[in-house]
Design a protein around this motif. Structure first.
Motif, PDB file in Angstrom:
ATOM      1  N   ALA A   1       0.875  -1.598   0.021  1.00 54.02           N
ATOM      2  CA  ALA A   1       0.132  -0.358   0.283  1.00 54.02           C
ATOM      3  C   ALA A   1       1.014   1.284   0.206  1.00 54.02           C
ATOM      4  CB  ALA A   1      -0.770  -0.206   0.977  1.00 54.02           C
TER       5      ALA A   1
ATOM      6  N   SER B   1       0.534   3.856  -2.870  1.00 51.07           N
ATOM      7  CA  SER B   1       0.753   5.207  -2.469  1.00 51.07           C
ATOM      8  C   SER B   1       1.577   6.685  -3.291  1.00 51.07           C
ATOM      9  CB  SER B   1       0.604   5.268  -1.005  1.00 51.07           C
ATOM     10  OG  SER B   1       1.553   5.467  -0.379  1.00 51.07           O
TER      11      SER B   1
ATOM     12  N   VAL C   1      -4.958  11.429  -2.463  1.00 52.25           N
ATOM     13  CA  VAL C   1      -5.471  10.110  -1.633  1.00 52.25           C
ATOM     14  C   VAL C   1      -4.073   9.269  -1.184  1.00 52.25           C
ATOM     15  CG1 VAL C   1      -5.489   9.058  -3.646  1.00 52.25           C
ATOM     16  CG2 VAL C   1      -6.885   8.630  -2.147  1.00 52.25           C
ATOM     17  N   GLY C   2      -2.922   9.085  -2.241  1.00 51.56           N
ATOM     18  CA  GLY C   2      -1.502   8.778  -1.676  1.00 51.56           C
ATOM     19  C   GLY C   2      -1.076   9.058  -0.027  1.00 51.56           C
TER      20      GLY C   2
ATOM     21  N   VAL D   1      -3.028   7.205   2.316  1.00 50.46           N
ATOM     22  CA  VAL D   1      -3.390   5.940   2.018  1.00 50.46           C
ATOM     23  C   VAL D   1      -1.653   5.342   3.044  1.00 50.46           C
ATOM     24  CG1 VAL D   1      -2.422   3.964   1.061  1.00 50.46           C
ATOM     25  CG2 VAL D   1      -4.733   5.263   0.631  1.00 50.46           C
TER      26      VAL D   1
ATOM     27  N   VAL E   1      -2.157   5.912   6.899  1.00 48.29           N
ATOM     28  CA  VAL E   1      -3.198   4.769   7.318  1.00 48.29           C
ATOM     29  C   VAL E   1      -2.163   3.804   7.383  1.00 48.29           C
ATOM     30  CG1 VAL E   1      -4.838   2.991   6.732  1.00 48.29           C
ATOM     31  CG2 VAL E   1      -5.545   5.758   6.661  1.00 48.29           C
ATOM     32  N   ALA E   2      -1.880   3.090   6.232  1.00 45.71           N
ATOM     33  CA  ALA E   2      -0.190   2.050   6.033  1.00 45.71           C
ATOM     34  C   ALA E   2       0.878   1.570   7.208  1.00 45.71           C
ATOM     35  CB  ALA E   2       0.196   1.914   4.644  1.00 45.71           C
TER      36      ALA E   2
END
Length: 157
Positions: free
Chosen positions: A41, A45, A130-131, A134, A137-138
């Motif tokens: 992910a 990203s 969004v990247g 992500v 979160v990862a």
């Protein structure tokens, strides 16, 4: 005739050495798959937008005038390189280093999201792409997983 007590003492020493070596290693079990997915992910990203139209790879290479440059370095080291080395070597000490690196990167990532939303003027910032979300979160998923692995070490006897 062999000397049995010497043979048994040698065998006991060998068993103790193997036990000490095994105590320095961990087995991530199914958690290795979650770590691999989080690393994937993070890599994905890097091709997604982080700030405005600037993708994470451009931020990492310094080609974009984007703010989360420190996070891009931290996520590369703590989110890709350290997990790879730690899963190959499987040492408890590296699990703790990965947990601490993930913690530092997650703090940097949350601050990066905050920084993309604020400016010195009265206009809002461009906001996180969004990247960037992500990747944050990862890295938080990696932080939780590495903390669980590192803290699961049994007490030494």
């Amino acid at each position: 005739m062999t000397n049995e007590p010497d043979d048994l003492a040698g065998l006991r020493d060998e068993i103790d050495r193997v036990g000490r070596t095994a105590a320095k290693r961990f087995d991530p079990g199914a958690g290795a798959m979650l770590i691999a997915v989080a690393v994937l992910a993070i890599l994905v990203s890097l091709i997604l937008p982080w700030v405005g139209e600037d993708v994470g790879l451009r931020v990492l290479l310094g080609e974009a005038p984007a703010m989360p440059k420190v996070f891009s370095y931290a996520v590369l080291v703590a989110g890709v390189l350290l997990p790879a080395v730690t899963l190959v070597v499987r040492r408890w000490a590296l699990a703790w280093v990965s947990a601490l690196g993930s913690f530092a990167a997650s703090v940097s990532g949350v601050l990066s999201i905050w920084m993309t939303q604020t400016t010195t003027g009265h206009q809002p910032g461009p906001g996180p792409g969004v990247g960037l979300v992500v990747a944050v979160v990862a890295i938080i998923v990696l932080l939780v997983k590495w903390l669980k692995i590192a803290a699961s070490r049994p007490a030494l006897q």
